[in-house]
Structures are given as C-alpha cells and as structure tokens.
Design a protein around this motif. Structure first.
Motif, PDB file in Angstrom:
ATOM      1  N   LEU A  21     -18.383   8.947  50.724  1.00  0.00           N
ATOM      2  CA  LEU A  21     -17.019   8.642  51.130  1.00  0.00           C
ATOM      3  C   LEU A  21     -17.025   7.585  52.224  1.00  0.00           C
ATOM      4  CD1 LEU A  21     -15.574  12.267  51.385  1.00  0.00           C
ATOM      5  CD2 LEU A  21     -15.211  10.627  49.536  1.00  0.00           C
ATOM      6  N   ASP A  22     -15.949   6.807  52.282  1.00  0.00           N
ATOM      7  CA  ASP A  22     -15.801   5.792  53.321  1.00  0.00           C
ATOM      8  C   ASP A  22     -14.587   6.133  54.174  1.00  0.00           C
ATOM      9  OD1 ASP A  22     -15.616   3.616  54.929  1.00  0.00           O
ATOM     10  OD2 ASP A  22     -15.581   2.120  53.337  1.00  0.00           O
ATOM     11  N   PRO A  23     -14.781   6.809  55.301  1.00  0.00           N
ATOM     12  CA  PRO A  23     -13.646   7.196  56.145  1.00  0.00           C
ATOM     13  C   PRO A  23     -12.904   6.018  56.754  1.00  0.00           C
ATOM     14  CG  PRO A  23     -15.624   8.466  56.688  1.00  0.00           C
ATOM     15  CD  PRO A  23     -16.050   7.330  55.823  1.00  0.00           C
ATOM     16  N   SER A  24     -13.485   4.827  56.704  1.00  0.00           N
ATOM     17  CA  SER A  24     -12.814   3.667  57.294  1.00  0.00           C
ATOM     18  C   SER A  24     -11.673   3.156  56.427  1.00  0.00           C
ATOM     19  CB  SER A  24     -13.819   2.536  57.551  1.00  0.00           C
ATOM     20  OG  SER A  24     -14.291   1.994  56.333  1.00  0.00           O
ATOM     21  N   GLY A  25     -11.583   3.623  55.191  1.00  0.00           N
ATOM     22  CA  GLY A  25     -10.470   3.216  54.343  1.00  0.00           C
ATOM     23  C   GLY A  25     -10.908   2.858  52.945  1.00  0.00           C
ATOM     24  N   TYR A  26      -9.967   2.952  52.004  1.00  0.00           N
ATOM     25  CA  TYR A  26     -10.254   2.678  50.605  1.00  0.00           C
ATOM     26  C   TYR A  26     -10.208   1.174  50.330  1.00  0.00           C
ATOM     27  CZ  TYR A  26      -9.689   2.382  45.553  1.00  0.00           C
ATOM     28  OH  TYR A  26      -9.844   2.062  44.227  1.00  0.00           O
ATOM     29  N   ARG A  27     -11.261   0.675  49.709  1.00  0.00           N
ATOM     30  CA  ARG A  27     -11.319  -0.709  49.275  1.00  0.00           C
ATOM     31  C   ARG A  27     -11.651  -0.711  47.786  1.00  0.00           C
ATOM     32  NH1 ARG A  27     -12.831  -0.822  54.583  1.00  0.00           N
ATOM     33  NH2 ARG A  27     -14.823   0.189  54.150  1.00  0.00           N
ATOM     34  N   PRO A  28     -10.682  -1.052  46.940  1.00  0.00           N
ATOM     35  CA  PRO A  28     -10.902  -0.965  45.493  1.00  0.00           C
ATOM     36  C   PRO A  28     -11.988  -1.913  45.023  1.00  0.00           C
ATOM     37  CG  PRO A  28      -8.858  -2.127  45.972  1.00  0.00           C
ATOM     38  CD  PRO A  28      -9.348  -1.564  47.279  1.00  0.00           C
ATOM     39  N   GLY A  29     -12.696  -1.493  44.014  1.00  0.00           N
ATOM     40  CA  GLY A  29     -13.743  -2.315  43.440  1.00  0.00           C
ATOM     41  C   GLY A  29     -14.157  -1.777  42.091  1.00  0.00           C
ATOM     42  N   CYS A  30     -15.105  -2.454  41.475  1.00  0.00           N
ATOM     43  CA  CYS A  30     -15.546  -2.088  40.129  1.00  0.00           C
ATOM     44  C   CYS A  30     -17.047  -1.811  40.092  1.00  0.00           C
ATOM     45  CB  CYS A  30     -15.185  -3.197  39.141  1.00  0.00           C
ATOM     46  SG  CYS A  30     -13.405  -3.412  38.907  1.00  0.00           S
ATOM     47  N   ARG A  31     -17.607  -1.363  41.215  1.00  0.00           N
ATOM     48  CA  ARG A  31     -19.026  -1.055  41.247  1.00  0.00           C
ATOM     49  C   ARG A  31     -19.282   0.271  40.554  1.00  0.00           C
ATOM     50  NH1 ARG A  31     -19.687  -0.837  46.460  1.00  0.00           N
ATOM     51  NH2 ARG A  31     -20.243   1.354  46.728  1.00  0.00           N
ATOM     52  N   PRO A  32     -20.331   0.399  39.753  1.00  0.00           N
ATOM     53  CA  PRO A  32     -20.647   1.688  39.134  1.00  0.00           C
ATOM     54  C   PRO A  32     -20.734   2.800  40.165  1.00  0.00           C
ATOM     55  CG  PRO A  32     -21.956  -0.032  38.112  1.00  0.00           C
ATOM     56  CD  PRO A  32     -21.238  -0.671  39.280  1.00  0.00           C
ATOM     57  N   GLY A  33     -20.149   3.928  39.833  1.00  0.00           N
ATOM     58  CA  GLY A  33     -20.064   5.066  40.731  1.00  0.00           C
ATOM     59  C   GLY A  33     -18.706   5.202  41.378  1.00  0.00           C
ATOM     60  N   GLN A  34     -18.000   4.061  41.541  1.00  0.00           N
ATOM     61  CA  GLN A  34     -16.667   4.108  42.118  1.00  0.00           C
ATOM     62  C   GLN A  34     -15.638   4.614  41.111  1.00  0.00           C
ATOM     63  OE1 GLN A  34     -16.392  -0.125  43.365  1.00  0.00           O
ATOM     64  NE2 GLN A  34     -16.056   0.647  45.431  1.00  0.00           N
ATOM     65  N   ARG A  35     -14.518   5.104  41.636  1.00  0.00           N
ATOM     66  CA  ARG A  35     -13.362   5.394  40.777  1.00  0.00           C
ATOM     67  C   ARG A  35     -12.839   4.058  40.257  1.00  0.00           C
ATOM     68  NH1 ARG A  35      -8.676   4.068  42.923  1.00  0.00           N
ATOM     69  NH2 ARG A  35      -6.658   4.809  42.122  1.00  0.00           N
ATOM     70  N   ALA A  36     -12.524   4.006  38.971  1.00  0.00           N
ATOM     71  CA  ALA A  36     -11.959   2.790  38.402  1.00  0.00           C
ATOM     72  C   ALA A  36     -10.667   2.451  39.142  1.00  0.00           C
ATOM     73  CB  ALA A  36     -11.676   2.975  36.915  1.00  0.00           C
ATOM     74  N   PRO A  37     -10.467   1.200  39.526  1.00  0.00           N
ATOM     75  CA  PRO A  37      -9.320   0.866  40.371  1.00  0.00           C
ATOM     76  C   PRO A  37      -7.997   0.867  39.609  1.00  0.00           C
ATOM     77  CG  PRO A  37     -10.516  -1.115  39.791  1.00  0.00           C
ATOM     78  CD  PRO A  37     -11.325   0.026  39.254  1.00  0.00           C
ATOM     79  N   HIS A  38      -6.950   1.143  40.354  1.00  0.00           N
ATOM     80  CA  HIS A  38      -5.589   1.064  39.824  1.00  0.00           C
ATOM     81  C   HIS A  38      -5.097  -0.367  39.876  1.00  0.00           C
ATOM     82  CE1 HIS A  38      -1.220   1.256  39.722  1.00  0.00           C
ATOM     83  NE2 HIS A  38      -1.165   0.884  40.990  1.00  0.00           N
ATOM     84  N   VAL A  39      -4.610  -0.852  38.734  1.00  0.00           N
ATOM     85  CA  VAL A  39      -3.920  -2.134  38.662  1.00  0.00           C
ATOM     86  C   VAL A  39      -2.592  -1.872  37.970  1.00  0.00           C
ATOM     87  CG1 VAL A  39      -3.916  -4.416  37.589  1.00  0.00           C
ATOM     88  CG2 VAL A  39      -5.996  -3.564  38.681  1.00  0.00           C
ATOM     89  N   ARG A  40      -1.505  -2.267  38.601  1.00  0.00           N
ATOM     90  CA  ARG A  40      -0.178  -2.064  38.019  1.00  0.00           C
ATOM     91  C   ARG A  40      -0.019  -2.934  36.779  1.00  0.00           C
ATOM     92  NH1 ARG A  40       3.283   1.924  38.362  1.00  0.00           N
ATOM     93  NH2 ARG A  40       2.795   2.063  40.591  1.00  0.00           N
ATOM     94  N   LEU A  41       0.441  -2.318  35.669  1.00  0.00           N
ATOM     95  CA  LEU A  41       0.620  -3.023  34.405  1.00  0.00           C
ATOM     96  C   LEU A  41       2.106  -3.115  34.072  1.00  0.00           C
ATOM     97  CD1 LEU A  41      -2.239  -1.343  32.328  1.00  0.00           C
ATOM     98  CD2 LEU A  41      -2.316  -3.515  33.576  1.00  0.00           C
ATOM     99  N   THR A  42       2.456  -4.183  33.406  1.00  0.00           N
ATOM    100  CA  THR A  42       3.841  -4.398  33.004  1.00  0.00           C
ATOM    101  C   THR A  42       3.859  -4.958  31.592  1.00  0.00           C
ATOM    102  OG1 THR A  42       5.902  -5.501  33.637  1.00  0.00           O
ATOM    103  CG2 THR A  42       3.894  -6.761  33.977  1.00  0.00           C
ATOM    104  N   PRO A  43       4.834  -4.643  30.740  1.00  0.00           N
ATOM    105  CA  PRO A  43       6.062  -3.925  31.065  1.00  0.00           C
ATOM    106  C   PRO A  43       5.931  -2.409  31.088  1.00  0.00           C
ATOM    107  CG  PRO A  43       6.123  -4.589  28.771  1.00  0.00           C
ATOM    108  CD  PRO A  43       4.840  -5.134  29.347  1.00  0.00           C
TER     109      PRO A  43
END
Length: 522
Positions: free
Chosen positions: A397-419
């Motif tokens: 865990l990173d207590p300093s804050g969440y920084r999204p990324g695509c490194r293996p092991g990370q949660r897949a990042p949220h990207v808002r999709l439209t429509p």
C-alpha cells in the motif's frame, strides 16, 4: 447422519462471508454458507465502506442500493469539539473531497453501517445461492484430511446436526474464529489497546447538528469518546472509553443516558437507550491465511483497530481476492498452488493496514480518513508477472496517496468512458467475470490470441477501451496511463481487477495460453 457435499463451505455470515458468497455465486461456484446467528447484525458497527469495496459492490450490481442506504455524501465529514454544541468546533472532510483532483474511481466510498449493509448482502447472496445460505446454523467441529474437510453443522432451531463434506473451508467467522482455532493457526500482535462501550440510542439531535452534520463526532475532552451518526437525526451510537479495571460494565439505562447527555453537552436531552456492546481494540494478524484445506478471511485473519475504517474493507478485499482463485481451482482451471498466492498478496496488505490503523489510534491530533488507501494495493505473487524492469521495491500500500498506473500487480485504473452505453461508464465495467484481455483499440490480431487462451481451457474476455460506440471522456488518458514505453500494450486483468500481465502482441498464439497457465499455477 447424512452427508452432503459442496466445493466450498463458508463459515460466517457477516459482511465478509456474505460478500464472498455473492462473489462465489457470480463466479459459478457452488457453496454453502453457515452463520450461527439467526439474523444479520442489529448493531451499527463497521460503517465506512471504502471506494475499493464500493467497486466490488458495483461489480455485483449492488452499488446503487448500498449508496441509497448510506449517509448523504455531504455528511461524510469529521467533527472535533468539546461536545456537540461547541461553538469552536472543527469540521473536516475526507482525504480527497469529491471533485478535488483527478477522478480515481467511479464508486467513491460512503458511510453505510453494518446493520444496514448486511441485509442488502444477504438478500443478494440468497437470491444467488438460495437455501444454501443458512443462518441459525452453527459449525460444531471439522476435520481436515488433506483432500477436503468434513464438518458438522448444527441447526440451532431444531438441534439437528448435519455433516457436510467440502473441498475447501473458509473461515469468515470473526476475531474469535472457530475455524482458525480448529485449524491451529495462531494470532500475532497486541491486544487490549483500548476498551470501549458502544451505546445505541435515540435522541432528537438532528436540529442540534444541522450546521455541522458529520459521520463521526470526535470529542476533544479526554475520556469522553465520541458519537457516530446512524442517520444524523434521531439514531446514534455513543462510544465511551472504558478502563480495564472496571468490575462491571455500565448497564443502567439512566446512567447510560447521563453519559450521552454529558458528552453531547445538553443536560436535558431526551435519550432512549436501545442496547449496548463492549469491545476491545486489538491489532492482530493470523500467522497464516491457509492451512491445508482451510483458509481465513476478514477478522478471522486480521483484527484491525477501527481508527481509519479499514477493517471491514480489508476483509471485503480478502473475499474478492479469494473468490476467483477458489473458482479457478474448483473448476480445474488452476492448480491448488494458486491459493497460496492469496496469503502472499493479502497478508502483507493486512500487516500494513494494521500498522496504519494502530498509528492512527495513538495520534493525538487525529487523522484523516483515506477512502482511497486500498486502491493503492499492488500485489507481488506467482499470480502476477511483473514487467522486466520492475525491481519489486515497493510496499503493498502507498499511504502517501493513490497514483493510477498500469503496472502488473496494480488495480486496473478507472478511465471515464462516454457515451456510457449499456451501463458501461468506466474501464472497470469492462472487466470480468473471468480474466479480461484489455486493449486500447479493437484489433482483430488480439482476437486470435484470446481464442487460443479459451481453447486451452481458460475463461477470458477480450475488451477494448475505445470502440465505435465508446471513447475516453478525456481523450488520450489511457495512453498516458500505459506510459510511453507501453503505448501498444494490452493488459491481462484478473477477475479481481488487478493487472496480471502487461505486454505487446505475441508473435506466437501459444504464448498467451502458456502465460495464463503460469498465472493459474497449472
């Protein structure tokens, strides 16, 4: 005594056990859940539902119902003052306010107390598994022979014992876990960091706090404790610190009402006490999460101080991590060694959560609730294939804050999709229920790779972030998250939303099936 059979026996019907039941059903795993109590919790204990837990509930189709049952978002604040009428109070928000900074999740956390959350989970678990979700059913004993578990369960209404043969037994039965004790797994860490009396009461406080409505009201007068809002109107919890040397716990309703009046700062407050509960603050971790055919989750595996609101959420994350692995093993898609990655991934995370929460409990100036802490989890195990350049030098865990990324092991990042057609408004909505091969754009060359994986016997779905019918709300965001070195990469995402592998299109259609087999420990 007849004996029934099931692939998985879940013991414990609290938030963790019920979430596990829902996830197992979602993965197509036949199972039985037993809970010794006749119904769900009546006491609003754990209340904070983090963003990561809400993402799991979103996947189960429960997000809207849970959100409707919780406190309004504008009341997720934290009050500090001498009492509830202190004119010099301080009121703060969560670590990141809604709309403050980039959007990291489609499902921000909220306050929804356990007595409200559990019935929602129970309804869904029963819809999916029917009569195999059994309340008022007590685990009496079990034997693990290395090939499975033979358990004796007693119906607490009729007194009739039943024998159940299960391939796997999961203890979600709390801090005093019978399953953990029966498996001979020790708990490590301090106990008795504090002892508290929790008073559930009713009082007309809605108008009193109208200009300072919060989720929690921390009192700065030593020894006063604090209030937790159930509805910020008439229904409340008062947490009163007890000493360890008291001969008896307070039970007289008028005495308890007096404690509430003093803490509230309103001598004539009309108070009706409904019930009480005493609890002890511990900070413990199971020495192991698995022994042979027995696994632990939730408070059975880790007892987390409530200072931070991470305990229940860590348990819900356990269920999410474990469900797909049990599904893969019981379906024959994975080897039993995949279940060893459950401890490898979740125990270090729980260690950090316990340490962070313990530090919060000893911080005189208070602490801020970090709704996104569990989004920062990065796993290292045989169920993750790291990038070649990844040194692995990081904490879970990173207590300093969440920084999204695509490194293996990370949660897949949220990207808002439209429509946002067909209920898909986030990249997270593209994932599951099995492995997902996630590409930036639709590319027929990846289709042959996906079909090769499916022919090898592994469930997999091929999805693209950008299609003819959907685009990123922020054009180019997905490429920025992948990074310049991985512009043409695809992500292989596990059923729990964590990235298992990142790579470019293999030249050989045998490569990806072999890789998925490795991840499944076959």
């Amino acid at each position: 005594m007849t004996e029934s059979r099931t692939p998985v026996l879940v013991v414990g019907g609290g938030p963790v056990g019920l979430t596990l039941s829902c996830l197992l059903s979602d993965q197509g795993v036949d199972h039985v859940l037993v809970e010794s109590h006749p119904g769900t919790s009546r006491h609003p204990k754990a209340r904070g539902v983090s963003a990561r837990s809400m993402e799991i509930f979103r996947r189960l189709g429960l997000e809207k119902e849970v959100r409707a049952a919780g406190l309004p978002a504008e009341q997720v604040r934290f009050y500090r003052g001498r009492d509830l009428v202190d004119p010099d109070y301080v009121r703060s928000g969560p670590a990141q306010e809604p709309g403050e900074g980039p959007e990291h999740t489609p499902s921000p956390g909220l306050i929804c107390s356990q007595d409200t959350l559990e019935p929602i989970l129970l309804r869904r678990a029963t819809e999916l598994a029917g009569a195999r979700v059994r309340f008022a059913a007590r685990l009496v004993s079990f034997e693990d022979d290395g090939l499975g578990v033979r358990a004796v369960v007693e119906d607490r209404v009729t007194g009739r014992p039943d024998r159940i043969r299960a391939d796997w037994l999961v203890g979600c039965d709390g801090a005093g876990s019978i399953v953990r004790t029966g498996a001979g797994i020790a708990m490590e860490g301090p106990t008795g960091l504090g002892r508290y009396l929790s008073v559930r009461f009713e009082a007309p406080l809605g108008e009193v706090v109208a200009d300072r409505a919060s989720a929690s009201y921390f009192l700065t007068v030593p020894g006063r404790g604090g209030f937790m809002a159930v509805d910020n109107d008439r229904h409340w919890i008062y947490q009163y610190p007890l000493g360890f040397d008291a001969e008896t716990d307070p039970t007289d309703d008028e005495f308890l009402a007096g404690l509430v009046r003093t803490a509230a700062g309103i001598p004539d407050l009309d108070v009706t006490v409904h019930d009480t509960m005493t609890w002890r603050m511990d900070a413990q971790l199971a020495a192991s999460y698995r022994r042979s055919r027995v696994l632990l989750a939730g408070d059975a595996a880790h007892v987390v101080p409530p200072t931070g609101g991470h305990g229940m959420n860590t348990g819900i994350g356990d269920a999410d991590n474990l469900a797909w692995k049990l599904a893969a093993v019981t379906a024959g898609h994975a080897g039993e060694a995949l279940l060893d990655t459950y401890e490898a991934e979740r125990r270090p995370l729980a260690r950090q959560v316990v340490d962070i929460s313990t530090a919060n409990a000893t911080t005189p100036a208070g602490y801020r609730i970090d709704d996104e802490l569990l989004l920062t989890a990065t796993y290292r195990s045989a169920a993750v294939i790291p990038d070649p350049a990844d040194t692995g030098e990081h904490e879970v865990l990173d207590p300093s804050g969440y920084r999204p990324g695509c490194r293996p092991g990370q949660r897949a990042p949220h990207v808002r999709l439209t429509p946002g057609t067909a209920g898909v408004t986030s990249t997270l909505d593209l994932l599951g229920p099995g492995f997902t091969l996630l590409t930036a754009d639709e590319d027929p060359r990846w289709q042959a790779q996906a079909e090769a994986v499916r022919r090898a016997g592994f469930p997999l779905t091929l999805r693209a972030v950008r299609t003819a019918g959907q685009q990123e709300a922020d054009p180019g965001q997905w490429a920025r998250l992948l990074g310049a070195d991985h512009a043409n990469a695809a992500l292989l995402v596990r059923p729990d939303g964590h990235i298992a592998w990142r790579g470019t299109l293999p030249a050989d259609t045998r490569t990806l099936p072999a890789l998925v087999g490795t991840l499944n420990c076959t």
